[in-house]
Design a protein around this motif. Structure first.
Motif, PDB file in Angstrom:
ATOM      1  N   ILE A 286       0.753  -1.157  -0.007  1.00  0.00           N
ATOM      2  CA  ILE A 286      -0.012  -0.049  -0.196  1.00  0.00           C
ATOM      3  C   ILE A 286       0.576   1.248  -0.053  1.00  0.00           C
ATOM      4  O   ILE A 286       1.835   1.395   0.882  1.00  0.00           O
ATOM      5  N   GLY A 287       0.409   2.220  -0.874  1.00  0.00           N
ATOM      6  CA  GLY A 287       1.212   3.596  -0.952  1.00  0.00           C
ATOM      7  C   GLY A 287       0.223   4.543  -1.057  1.00  0.00           C
ATOM      8  O   GLY A 287      -0.832   4.649  -1.269  1.00  0.00           O
ATOM      9  N   PHE A 288       0.952   5.839  -0.760  1.00  0.00           N
ATOM     10  CA  PHE A 288       0.219   7.082  -0.969  1.00  0.00           C
ATOM     11  C   PHE A 288      -0.228   7.418   0.444  1.00  0.00           C
ATOM     12  O   PHE A 288      -1.279   6.924   0.969  1.00  0.00           O
ATOM     13  N   GLY A 289       0.274   8.390   1.227  1.00  0.00           N
ATOM     14  CA  GLY A 289      -0.404   8.725   2.462  1.00  0.00           C
ATOM     15  C   GLY A 289       0.109   8.039   3.637  1.00  0.00           C
ATOM     16  O   GLY A 289      -0.440   8.612   4.814  1.00  0.00           O
ATOM     17  N   ILE A 290       1.130   7.360   3.763  1.00  0.00           N
ATOM     18  CA  ILE A 290       1.639   6.462   4.764  1.00  0.00           C
ATOM     19  C   ILE A 290       2.715   7.581   5.483  1.00  0.00           C
ATOM     20  O   ILE A 290       3.692   7.700   4.853  1.00  0.00           O
ATOM     21  N   LYS A 291       2.481   7.911   6.614  1.00  0.00           N
ATOM     22  CA  LYS A 291       3.457   8.984   6.944  1.00  0.00           C
ATOM     23  C   LYS A 291       4.014   8.660   8.528  1.00  0.00           C
ATOM     24  O   LYS A 291       4.957   9.308   8.777  1.00  0.00           O
ATOM     25  N   ASP A 292       3.577   7.571   9.139  1.00  0.00           N
ATOM     26  CA  ASP A 292       4.263   7.379  10.448  1.00  0.00           C
ATOM     27  C   ASP A 292       4.156   5.684  10.651  1.00  0.00           C
ATOM     28  O   ASP A 292       3.322   4.933   9.942  1.00  0.00           O
ATOM     29  N   ARG A 293       4.499   5.287  11.809  1.00  0.00           N
ATOM     30  CA  ARG A 293       4.269   3.805  12.328  1.00  0.00           C
ATOM     31  C   ARG A 293       2.726   3.496  12.245  1.00  0.00           C
ATOM     32  O   ARG A 293       2.201   2.401  11.991  1.00  0.00           O
ATOM     33  N   THR A 294       1.830   4.446  12.816  1.00  0.00           N
ATOM     34  CA  THR A 294       0.531   3.964  13.088  1.00  0.00           C
ATOM     35  C   THR A 294      -0.104   3.820  11.752  1.00  0.00           C
ATOM     36  O   THR A 294      -0.734   2.739  11.569  1.00  0.00           O
ATOM     37  N   ASP A 295       0.143   4.767  10.665  1.00  0.00           N
ATOM     38  CA  ASP A 295      -0.347   4.518   9.273  1.00  0.00           C
ATOM     39  C   ASP A 295       0.169   3.012   8.897  1.00  0.00           C
ATOM     40  O   ASP A 295      -0.524   2.048   8.135  1.00  0.00           O
ATOM     41  N   PHE A 296       1.749   2.958   8.959  1.00  0.00           N
ATOM     42  CA  PHE A 296       2.196   1.603   8.539  1.00  0.00           C
ATOM     43  C   PHE A 296       1.596   0.397   9.187  1.00  0.00           C
ATOM     44  O   PHE A 296       1.245  -0.676   8.362  1.00  0.00           O
ATOM     45  N   GLU A 297       1.344   0.193  10.658  1.00  0.00           N
ATOM     46  CA  GLU A 297       0.719  -0.835  11.043  1.00  0.00           C
ATOM     47  C   GLU A 297      -0.843  -1.230  10.542  1.00  0.00           C
ATOM     48  O   GLU A 297      -1.010  -2.174  10.539  1.00  0.00           O
ATOM     49  N   SER A 298      -1.237   0.022  10.566  1.00  0.00           N
ATOM     50  CA  SER A 298      -2.729   0.034   9.877  1.00  0.00           C
ATOM     51  C   SER A 298      -2.955  -0.778   8.587  1.00  0.00           C
ATOM     52  O   SER A 298      -3.579  -1.792   8.376  1.00  0.00           O
ATOM     53  N   VAL A 299      -2.157  -0.678   7.744  1.00  0.00           N
ATOM     54  CA  VAL A 299      -2.245  -1.018   6.256  1.00  0.00           C
ATOM     55  C   VAL A 299      -1.746  -2.223   6.126  1.00  0.00           C
ATOM     56  O   VAL A 299      -2.117  -3.032   5.354  1.00  0.00           O
ATOM     57  N   THR A 300      -0.527  -2.380   7.022  1.00  0.00           N
ATOM     58  CA  THR A 300      -0.006  -3.864   6.952  1.00  0.00           C
ATOM     59  C   THR A 300      -0.907  -4.793   7.787  1.00  0.00           C
ATOM     60  O   THR A 300      -0.291  -6.244   7.811  1.00  0.00           O
ATOM     61  N   GLU A 301      -1.865  -4.715   8.267  1.00  0.00           N
ATOM     62  CA  GLU A 301      -2.910  -5.445   9.016  1.00  0.00           C
ATOM     63  C   GLU A 301      -3.396  -6.385   7.809  1.00  0.00           C
ATOM     64  O   GLU A 301      -3.540  -7.732   8.019  1.00  0.00           O
ATOM     65  N   LYS A 302      -3.684  -6.077   6.749  1.00  0.00           N
ATOM     66  CA  LYS A 302      -4.240  -6.756   5.405  1.00  0.00           C
ATOM     67  C   LYS A 302      -3.408  -6.741   4.153  1.00  0.00           C
ATOM     68  O   LYS A 302      -3.815  -7.114   3.357  1.00  0.00           O
ATOM     69  N   ALA A 303      -2.041  -6.049   3.944  1.00  0.00           N
ATOM     70  CA  ALA A 303      -1.209  -5.886   3.163  1.00  0.00           C
ATOM     71  C   ALA A 303       0.053  -6.548   3.521  1.00  0.00           C
ATOM     72  O   ALA A 303       0.669  -6.449   4.591  1.00  0.00           O
ATOM     73  N   ALA A 304       0.916  -7.001   2.561  1.00  0.00           N
ATOM     74  CA  ALA A 304       2.256  -7.325   2.917  1.00  0.00           C
ATOM     75  C   ALA A 304       3.391  -6.331   2.994  1.00  0.00           C
ATOM     76  O   ALA A 304       4.217  -6.605   3.669  1.00  0.00           O
ATOM     77  N   GLY A 305       3.069  -5.205   2.941  1.00  0.00           N
ATOM     78  CA  GLY A 305       3.869  -4.266   2.941  1.00  0.00           C
ATOM     79  C   GLY A 305       3.208  -2.658   2.823  1.00  0.00           C
ATOM     80  O   GLY A 305       2.240  -2.484   2.328  1.00  0.00           O
TER      81      GLY A 305
END
Length: 258
Positions: A209-228
């Motif tokens: 997932i890309g576009f709009g990921i700014k911090d650890r919270t965003d990263f952890e949120s999207v990688t609950e359902k995505a590989a990276g």
């Protein structure tokens, strides 16, 4: 050297992959090698290198500014490949080139692919290369040089087309979190509906997932359902705005991954 994009590399147990984007030639023309090593040593799993272009229409103001500065610094495709060759044996994680098709065609597509292979590049992301043209004119050339090609999908892309683009992609599928430009603060990053839909399609490629990921919270949120997750604007902003970018950039990556 384990820098190929593969499902085995991406799906190693208990790891969510962090892909860091930066624009080559920023903040200074000769910083590419140092930035590559910094990203790798700070714990990122992939590096996405932006090829500067005079009209980066899919990018927001921060990355547009980076393109402008890179070109003003004198970055060219030939200089970028020369820089990559100097450190290719030191970089052990996959490198992906991202950019627009016009500079690639101006350089010569097959010559470009040959240089990619010789520079340690594992794959390409060229958002404005139409899939039909890719199938007709470029797929076999990329395969001949051992290069992955990654397509983008958005929340507006139909399931049928997502499956089609997934079938053409290799390495991973780049799922843009919204149809806006890079760097926008969009709710889709934290909205699980899009990620749930992608998960339900049972795609052959891992999804980043890309576009709009700014911090650890965003990263952890999207990688609950995505590989990276792919972080670009927030990292490039550090390079553009801080004279002591080395420390800040390394700390930023470590804050996401560790």
């Amino acid at each position: 050297m384990d820098n190929n994009i593969s499902a085995d590399n991406i799906h190693r147990p208990n790891t969510k992959k962090l892909n860091i984007y930066f624009t080559a030639g920023v903040p200074n023309l000769g910083d590419t090698a140092e930035i590559l090593k910094l990203i790798q040593n700070s714990g990122a799993d992939f590096i996405e290198i932006g090829m500067p272009y005079s009209d980066p229409v899919a990018d927001g103001p921060v990355i547009q500014k980076a393109h402008e500065r890179s070109l003003a610094n004198g970055m060219t495709m030939a200089k970028l490949f020369a820089q990559l060759k100097l450190v290719k044996d030191e970089i052990k994680i996959p490198l992906v080139l991202m950019g627009y098709i016009n500079p690639v065609l101006s350089f010569g597509f097959e010559k470009f692919c040959s240089e990619c292979r010789d520079s340690g590049i594992s794959g390409l992301i060229i958002p404005d290369l139409p899939p039909v043209e890719y199938e007709k004119s470029y797929r076999q050339i990329l395969a001949a040089y051992g290069l992955n090609f990654i397509f983008l999908v958005t929340p507006e892309t139909s399931d049928e087309r997502i499956r089609y683009l997934d079938s053409l992609s290799s390495g991973f599928l780049y799922a843009v979190s919204s149809s806006s430009t890079t760097g926008n603060d969009n709710k889709e990053v934290k909205n699980g509906d899009y990620l749930n839909r992608l998960s339900a399609l049972s795609l052959k490629n891992p999804v980043f997932i890309g576009f709009g990921i700014k911090d650890r919270t965003d990263f952890e949120s999207v990688t609950e359902k995505a590989a990276g997750g792919i972080i670009g604007t927030a990292f490039v902003k550090i390079l553009l705005e801080n004279k002591d970018w080395q420390q800040k950039a390394g700390d930023f990556i470590r804050s996401i991954k560790n």
